[in-house]
Design a protein around this motif. Sequence first.
Motif, PDB file in Angstrom:
ATOM      1  N   ILE A  76      60.768  20.889 -18.098  1.00  0.00           N
ATOM      2  CA  ILE A  76      59.966  19.902 -18.826  1.00  0.00           C
ATOM      3  C   ILE A  76      58.869  19.343 -17.926  1.00  0.00           C
TER       4      ILE A  76
ATOM      5  N   ILE B  83      56.115  21.993 -17.393  1.00  0.00           N
ATOM      6  CA  ILE B  83      55.149  22.149 -18.493  1.00  0.00           C
ATOM      7  C   ILE B  83      54.225  20.947 -18.528  1.00  0.00           C
TER       8      ILE B  83
ATOM      9  N   GLY C 203      51.762  21.031 -15.578  1.00  0.00           N
ATOM     10  CA  GLY C 203      50.907  22.202 -15.482  1.00  0.00           C
ATOM     11  C   GLY C 203      51.413  23.090 -14.365  1.00  0.00           C
TER      12      GLY C 203
ATOM     13  N   PHE D 183      60.907  15.289 -25.260  1.00  0.00           N
ATOM     14  CA  PHE D 183      60.465  16.543 -25.858  1.00  0.00           C
ATOM     15  C   PHE D 183      59.282  16.307 -26.791  1.00  0.00           C
TER      16      PHE D 183
ATOM     17  N   ILE E 171      55.463  17.795 -26.566  1.00  0.00           N
ATOM     18  CA  ILE E 171      54.750  18.508 -27.628  1.00  0.00           C
ATOM     19  C   ILE E 171      53.374  17.902 -27.827  1.00  0.00           C
TER      20      ILE E 171
ATOM     21  N   LEU F  93      51.126  18.866 -24.987  1.00  0.00           N
ATOM     22  CA  LEU F  93      50.722  20.265 -25.048  1.00  0.00           C
ATOM     23  C   LEU F  93      49.715  20.515 -26.161  1.00  0.00           C
ATOM     24  N   LEU F  94      49.829  19.737 -27.240  1.00  0.00           N
ATOM     25  CA  LEU F  94      48.861  19.917 -28.322  1.00  0.00           C
ATOM     26  C   LEU F  94      47.476  19.515 -27.849  1.00  0.00           C
ATOM     27  N   ILE F  95      47.428  18.498 -26.970  1.00  0.00           N
ATOM     28  CA  ILE F  95      46.130  18.032 -26.497  1.00  0.00           C
ATOM     29  C   ILE F  95      45.667  18.876 -25.302  1.00  0.00           C
ATOM     30  N   ARG F  96      46.593  19.095 -24.366  1.00  0.00           N
ATOM     31  CA  ARG F  96      46.252  19.900 -23.187  1.00  0.00           C
ATOM     32  C   ARG F  96      47.266  21.031 -23.040  1.00  0.00           C
ATOM     33  N   PRO F  97      46.937  22.223 -23.556  1.00  0.00           N
ATOM     34  CA  PRO F  97      47.924  23.309 -23.589  1.00  0.00           C
ATOM     35  C   PRO F  97      48.415  23.753 -22.218  1.00  0.00           C
ATOM     36  N   THR F  98      47.724  23.413 -21.141  1.00  0.00           N
ATOM     37  CA  THR F  98      48.207  23.848 -19.833  1.00  0.00           C
ATOM     38  C   THR F  98      48.739  22.672 -19.036  1.00  0.00           C
TER      39      THR F  98
ATOM     40  N   GLY G 124      47.234  21.513 -15.152  1.00  0.00           N
ATOM     41  CA  GLY G 124      47.198  22.970 -15.154  1.00  0.00           C
ATOM     42  C   GLY G 124      45.787  23.459 -15.394  1.00  0.00           C
TER      43      GLY G 124
ATOM     44  N   PRO H 158      43.254  26.311 -16.771  1.00  0.00           N
ATOM     45  CA  PRO H 158      43.373  27.318 -17.823  1.00  0.00           C
ATOM     46  C   PRO H 158      43.565  28.733 -17.263  1.00  0.00           C
TER      47      PRO H 158
END
Lengths: 295, 347
Positions: A231, A234, A237, A272, A276, A279-284, A288, A290
């Motif tokens: 967790i 992720i 990043g 969790f 989510i 991750l929706l805002i910053r997928p990495t 992280g 890109p």
Amino acid sequence: MRSFFQAVVSGLVTGSLYALMTVGMTLIYGTLRTLNMALGAMVLVGGDVSWMLFSGLGWGPLAGLVAAAAVTFVFGVVIQQIAVRPLIGKVGVDFEMTAFISTFAVAIVLANVALQIYGARNKGVPPVIQGRLHLIEGVSVSWHQVVMAGVAIAMLLALGVFLSKTRYGLGISAVAQQLDAARLMGIPVQRVYNLTMGVSSALAGIAGVLLASVFFVSPNAGDLPLLKALIVAIFGGLGSVRGTIVAAYIIGLLEAMISLYFGVKWSLPVLFFVIIVVLLIRPTGLYGKPEEARL
Amino acid sequence: MASVARETASVGRLMGWRTPNGFAVGALLVAAVALPLVWRNDYVIDVALTALIWMVLNQSWNLQLGIGGIWNFGQLAIFAIGGYVAGLVSLHWGINPWLALVMGGVAAAAVSAVIAIPVLRLRGIYASLLTFSFAEVIRLLVISDESGLTGGSFGLSGIPGLAFEGLSPDAKQRAYYWIALGLVVVTAVFIYVFIHSPLGTALKALRDAPAYAASRGVSPLKMQVITFGTSAFIAGVAGGFYAQYFGTISPSVMGLGPLSLFVAMLVVGGLGTFWGPMLGTALIMIVSEALRDLEEGRLIVVGLILLITIVLAPRGLVPLLQDGWARLQRWMAEDEVPEDAPQEGSR
């Protein structure tokens, strides 16, 4: 207000431990592009080593720390040789996927070997130091937690110095940044891989010793730390050391706050949900990058 | 259906796909149908039935993990959701078990379609992290549930089975067995048609070259939601059937132990192949039953098998066997060359 401060203190302590576990995961991903699922098993091995030293020889957790670090370092190198190295450069298969699965297989084997050797019972390891430290009226923290946070932070600082100042550490950073250029400069890439796996596993092993006296050592002692590390990884990043450390403290504090205001039961589901949204805002994740720029 | 099959066959010839050997498939099916009549052993039928349920689950998982290349490691939670929903609706509302089975599938599909949306934005490894932690969160939530709805770590029990009340225990078990076999066959046919349809081709294109596929008009969002939905529906039905056959479902179907077993089945058989999940499930079930005396120690062996397979033959056994078979045939054909050499050119 007191319980709030108490939650902040315990959040900082758990955050330091999360950072210690996850930094290894992010280092390995940065250099080797492998999500090492065996790190949870390293937490378990670290705990078992310190328990064996304690119950067999009567040595305290400090000796356990050193021994566990050494043993898990060797484990890390062996895992690299057995489970990751043969997969590098195989054509027609996705390296990240196969390495994920092979380290997962190692984790299963290690956890079940531990189950066969020690059985399913919980084994207690005494804390490094007894007693509690009273910070202000009504807010206290056990000395063991202080030691936990201290060791974790010291390790992270040492890692930072190692990565930025020493020859080998610079080698790791170089491989993470540009594999081919690093190879051209004469950096022995295989040795860097071994070193990364060893160091990361040793960090997880140290976390295992520290956790052993808070929880118990049992064959699935590595599962929850692994989940938390995933967790944090992720959230921060993968591949970003700074992001991982920031994320570890945020997650630690968040968890303490949720436990305080909603109850322990909700800490994972709410975390969790937060993940989510992030991750929706910053997928990495927070830090992280890109694509290829890492560490 | 027939026209789809014909079209699939013609597309298959065009694309150079292997067509399954009808005789072999038929023989396998006859053997599977006859098993409970020939081998009248409760235990064996029970194990075979469990293997059939796992085959349905693994086929659905393979659709995502292997064919779609979507790193979903949360399929066991989806399976369990199907089981719990099917169990709960028939326990509390007294809904017909067959309908409950479908409701389990629909609930699983709905949850999965929601998960599909954040997963879509993630690249490879992040998707696996998210789905894996999703499954763990579901498992820990169920374990720590004290409201009595899910029964906590003991799980639900007393779930009404499919309506075979009048039958003797043996006949009942056989009926379950044949229904499970039917589920496997229906799933297999569906997946065969799916992967050979334009949808399946689009899915593989997205896996192999996401940017190119998207530029040619394949919608990643649509494909991902479809794949998650169908795959989860199948897994949910399998979960519902599991709950109804055993009469119970508990959080122990999730977690690292079962996950390792199923990943081993998929990888040993061959991810992304049609026969892989079925072969892998059968093999790992046989190994695990042969080592029954070791109890938990079986997982050491399964883990080692998984490790050895992924290191030596990362694509799994089915591609290995297919390559070997093709090589054998080429080798045999080479032997025949001198005899009908003149015809070589005309072919």
